[in-house]
Structures are given as structure tokens and as C-alpha cells.
Write an enzyme that holds these catalytic residues in place. Structure first.
Site, short mmCIF file in Angstrom:
data_model
loop_
_atom_site.label_atom_id
_atom_site.label_comp_id
_atom_site.label_asym_id
_atom_site.label_seq_id
_atom_site.Cartn_x
_atom_site.Cartn_y
_atom_site.Cartn_z
N TYR A 1 0.89 -1.17 0.00
CA TYR A 1 0.00 0.00 0.00
C TYR A 1 0.92 1.21 0.00
CZ TYR A 1 -4.20 -2.72 1.12
OH TYR A 1 -5.26 -3.58 1.06
N LYS B 1 -2.68 -4.42 -8.66
CA LYS B 1 -3.83 -5.19 -8.17
C LYS B 1 -5.03 -4.27 -7.98
CE LYS B 1 -5.16 -8.31 -4.33
NZ LYS B 1 -5.99 -7.57 -3.39
C1 FNR Z 1 -8.12 -8.79 1.87
N1 FNR Z 1 -7.51 -8.33 0.70
C2 FNR Z 1 -6.34 -7.61 0.76
N2 FNR Z 1 -5.72 -7.19 -0.38
C3 FNR Z 1 -4.55 -6.53 -0.33
O1 FNR Z 1 -4.01 -6.17 -1.36
N3 FNR Z 1 -3.98 -6.28 0.89
C4 FNR Z 1 -4.53 -6.64 2.06
O2 FNR Z 1 -3.97 -6.41 3.12
C5 FNR Z 1 -5.77 -7.31 2.02
N4 FNR Z 1 -6.40 -7.67 3.16
C6 FNR Z 1 -7.55 -8.43 3.11
C7 FNR Z 1 -8.16 -8.86 4.28
C8 FNR Z 1 -9.27 -9.68 4.23
C9 FNR Z 1 -9.87 -10.17 5.51
C10 FNR Z 1 -9.80 -10.07 2.97
C11 FNR Z 1 -10.99 -11.01 2.88
C12 FNR Z 1 -9.24 -9.61 1.82
C13 FNR Z 1 -8.06 -8.69 -0.63
C14 FNR Z 1 -7.52 -10.03 -1.11
O3 FNR Z 1 -6.17 -9.91 -1.50
C15 FNR Z 1 -8.30 -10.56 -2.32
O4 FNR Z 1 -8.37 -9.57 -3.29
C16 FNR Z 1 -9.71 -10.99 -1.90
O5 FNR Z 1 -9.66 -11.75 -0.74
C17 FNR Z 1 -10.38 -11.77 -3.01
O6 FNR Z 1 -11.71 -12.06 -2.69
P1 FNR Z 1 -12.17 -13.51 -2.15
O7 FNR Z 1 -11.94 -14.49 -3.25
O8 FNR Z 1 -11.37 -13.80 -0.95
O9 FNR Z 1 -13.62 -13.33 -1.83
#
Ligand code: FNR
Length: 415
Positions: A143, A287
Site C-alpha cells: 500500500y 492489483k
Molecule cells: C483482503 N484483501 C487484501 N488485499 C490486499 O491487497 N492487501 C490486504 O492487506 C488485504 N487484506 C484483506 C483482508 C481480508 C480479511 C480479505 C478477505 C481480503 C483482498 C484479497 O487480497 C483478495 O483480493 C480478496 O480476498 C479476493 O476475494 P475472495 O476471493 O477472498 O472473496
């Protein structure tokens, strides 16, 4: 085969193989805060559900009599060998699901040789996860902070950890409107969770201790004074007494405040990418791309891969399902860089469909977090194994012996 044989010998799987059951049991096992944070989405959660519905709308049309006795699920991505076209998605604050958090994921991913993407919001510093992974490939998800010095430090640490790419997440410049978290007044970061990459970072620690470090910045005398004060403070913190107590509670509070002030930069724009390029020669993956025009801009800016994702429906409710965005992006990109996809992958058949529609690989998200919640490292290992096994079977039963055979001709969209 292995699961049935173990069953005959009296051993059942540790976690349910059925995804719905896996999620249900994990929700039972977790606190309401953890469950709400992990399972929750933005707004009415329409997009979160649409992600799954989009996969259901595409149907596999199998071919028969094609000798599928010997199959190979492997492929490569940006020079990394993948046992199957899947990596683990970066998921923050995994300590809510299980105390072993990212370490358990790293161990399980290392065993399966499935590349892991370290979250910027991890509960365990990337160095420890890198060690637990062994020689399995890893990437770092970034990030972009307000502090470029911190960004540079994260990137340098990622390089030292042997990361094979920087995954820049673009859809979370602000946290989405998430009613499950809002109703529980649950923002884990404010409780000091999910900020381990920061608190373990030398630049963050230095910025944290400003003005102790002296606004004069890097002047050698200031730096020495600061180092001496830091040593003194750490000593005092370990000595019993009220001062130590105050120091012990003060630092985390300050760390949280500093994190909130610095973690994101909503003013980020395309022209900033060049700065990241000067910081590292590692592949850069973007992403959170959903619009074909952004995919084109990404290619024009020379990024190495695009991850089509809506963050699991956690950011904008009502936005396009990830899989629905893929075909137009694939048409725009025309193979100029690899496409990855996440948001809604719940099993091997989903991986197959994403590949058929133009992805080179997918990221597995929530399912492994549920495995973690239920059984730590073993739970994650089983979830990864199950998705791999289902992918292998789907591929073979659909008439493909390898990943290259999975094309648009293998699927059709039902109305
Ligand atoms: C995430 N995701 C996420 N993405 C990212 O780039 N950095 C992060 O720190 C996080 N943290 C995060 C926490 C939680 C609890 C979730 C559920 C998701 C998004 C993750 O990388 C991914 O894009 C999603 O989880 C995809 O959706 P599904 O398939 O898990 O529903």
C-alpha cells in the site's frame, strides 16, 4: 484419491472440503469481530455475492476421449514455477483468525510450493514469513504510504526477503464502507493489529520517534542522539515500574497514530508509478484493475502483470464482478502482460474458468483464511491441497492434460 484412502483408514479431513461448510464452521470458530472482518463486504455485499454468481454463470463444456491419464497442472508466471496456476492472496490482520497468522500460511504455502503474497497489513513481519516459506516464491503487496521513505524501505526489505515482485494494490486508498465492521465499531488497525510490517520497519520506527529523532532529519549527531535515546528507552521499558508501564503502552498507541497518518496516499496517480520503477527492478503487478482502459494504461506504463480484482467485494458495493471484468480486459491487453484474477475463487473449477477467460493464474483469498481459523497451518494446507486436487480433476474431466489446453473453447456463458 489420498483423501478417500485416508478415510478408509479412519482419518477424515481436518477442515470441510465443501466451501460453504468451510466458511460456516470458520465463522463459528471465530469471534464476531474476526468473522465480520474476514467474511464481510462493502455495503449490501451485492458485489461480494456477484463475484460468486459470475463464476456460476460460466459453464464448463467438457471434451471426451482425449487421453487424460497423464496431466500436468503446473505453469510459470514471471519466471516463478507454479505447481498450479494459483498464489495466495494478500490478506491482512490474519491474527484475528489464528495466533499463528501469516506464519501458518507461509508454512502451508511452503509445503505446497504455492507462492505467497505478503500483505502490507500482515500480522507477522515479512522476514519471518520469508524464512518459513523456504525456497517457495514470494511477493510483497504494497500500500503506497504518504511517506516515500517508508515505501522505499518496504521495497528494499521485500528485495532482501527474495520477493519476486511488488504487488501494488490500488483499490484501497480508503477503506470501503463495511457495515459488519461499522456495526461492531471494529477497525482492527486501531487496536494495533495488522501493522507488523510497519512496527518492524526501521524507517517507520524512526519516523515514529520524531521529533525525538530531531526534525533535523538525518544529521549524524541527531541520529546518534536518537539511537542513544532509543536504547535508553528500550532499557527503561524492560525495567519494572510505572515508567516502564507507561513506555510499554505509549509506544503501541503512538505506532497506531503514526500508522493512521501514513499508511495510504489517496492522491496517488499514474505518473507516480515511475517512482516505484526507480526504487526496484522487481516486476511490478497492479492489483485492483477492473476497467479495460486502466488495463491499457497499465500496459502503457510498462507494468509486468495486472491483477483483475475487486478486493473480494470489500471496497465498492455495486461494482463489477471480477470475473465479469476479465474478458474485456483480456481483449484490451492481448497478451502484452500476464493477467491474474481474484475475488470469488472458491475451488478448482473456478480456477479453470478464470484461465479459460484469459487469466494466467488466480489468487486464493478467503478460503485459506477459513482453513487457518479452523486448524492453523494444517487447515491452510488442506484448503490449498483441495483446490489443487479439484483443479486437476476438473482439468482432466474437461478433456485437458495441461494448463495450456484451457481456452475460451472450454466454457460458455449461460444466459
Ligand atoms: C483482503 N484483501 C487484501 N488485499 C490486499 O491487497 N492487501 C490486504 O492487506 C488485504 N487484506 C484483506 C483482508 C481480508 C480479511 C480479505 C478477505 C481480503 C483482498 C484479497 O487480497 C483478495 O483480493 C480478496 O480476498 C479476493 O476475494 P475472495 O476471493 O477472498 O472473496
Amino acid at each position: 484419491g489420498a483423501i478417500y484412502s485416508a478415510g478408509v483408514a479412519g482419518t477424515r479431513p481436518r477442515v470441510p472440503t465443501a466451501m460453504r461448510e468451510l466458511e460456516a464452521q470458520a465463522m463459528q470458530a471465530m469471534s464476531p469481530e474476526a468473522g465480520g472482518y474476514i467474511a464481510g463486504g462493502a455495503g449490501r455485499e451485492d458485489t461480494m455475492h456477484d463475484n460468486l454468481a459470475a463464476f456460476r454463470a460460466w459453464k464448463i463444456v467438457p471434451r471426451v476421449l482425449r487421453n487424460v491419464e497423464h496431466r500436468d497442472t503446473s505453469n510459470t508466471l514471471l519466471g516463478m514455477p507454479l505447481p498450479m496456476p494459483m498464489l495466495t492472496a494478500p490478506i491482512g490482520v490474519l491474527e484475528m483468525a489464528h495466533p499463528d497468522a501469516d506464519l501458518a500460511v507461509a508454512r502451508a504455502a511452503g509445503r505446497a510450493r504455492i507462492p505467497m503474497i505478503f500483505s502490507n497489513q500482515a500480522s507477522v513481519p515479512m522476514e519471518a514469513c520469508a524464512e518459513a516459506l523456504g525456497d517457495t516464491p514470494r511477493l510483497f503487496q504494497l500500500y503506497w504510504s504518504r511517506s516515500d521513505d517508508l515505501v522505499r524501505s518496504f521495497v528494499e526489505r521485500a528485495e532482501r526477503c527474495g520477493c519476486r515482485g511488488i504487488v501494488l494494490t490500488l483499490d484501497t486508498s480508503m477503506l470501503g464502507w463495511r457495515p459488519r465492521d461499522l456495526d461492531l465499531a471494529n477497525l482492527p488497525f486501531l487496536r494495533g493489529m495488522g501493522i507488523a510490517q510497519y512496527t518492524s520497519d526501521p524507517v517507520f520506527r524512526r519516523e515514529l520517534d520524531l521529533p525525538l529523532a530531531g526534525a533535523a532529519g538525518n544529521a549524524p549527531t541527531t541520529r546518534l542522539t536518537w539511537q542513544a535515546l532509543t536504547v535508553l528507552r528500550d532499557l527503561l521499558r524492560r525495567t519494572p515500574g510505572p515508567l516502564a508501564e507507561k513506555l510499554r503502552t505509549d509506544w503501541p498507541r503512538k505506532a497506531v497514530r503514526r500508522f493512521v497518518a501514513t499508511y495510504s496516499r489517496p492522491s496517488l496517480q499514474w505518473s507516480d508509478l515511475a517512482r516505484l520503477r526507480t526504487m526496484t527492478s522487481l516486476p511490478i503487478l497492479l492489483k485492483g484493475i477492473l476497467h479495460p482502459l486502466d488495463a491499457r494504461l497499465a500496459v502503457e506504463h510498462g507494468v509486468d502483470a495486472i491483477i483483475v480484482s475487486n478486493h473480494g467485494g470489500r471496497q465498492i458495493d455495486g461494482e463489477i464482478a471480477s470475473l465479469d471484468a476479465l474478458p474485456a480486459i483480456a481483449a484490451e491487453v492481448r497478451g502484452q502482460c500476464p493477467l491474474l484474477l481474484d475475488s470469488g475463487i472458491r475451488g478448482g473449477a473456478d480456477v479453470f474458468k478464470a484461465l479459460a477467460l484469459g487469466a494466467s493464474a488466480v489468487l486464493l483469498g478467503r478460503p485459506y483464511a477459513y482453513g487457518l481459523a479452523l486448524a492453523g497451518e494444517e487447515g491452510v494446507a488442506e484448503v490449498l491441497r483441495n483446490v489443487h486436487a479439484e483443479f486437476d480433476l476438473t482439468m482432466g474431466l474437461a478433456g485437458c492434460t495441461g494448463v495450456a489446453g484451457i481456452t475460451a473453447a472450454c466454457v460458455t456463458r449461460s444466459s
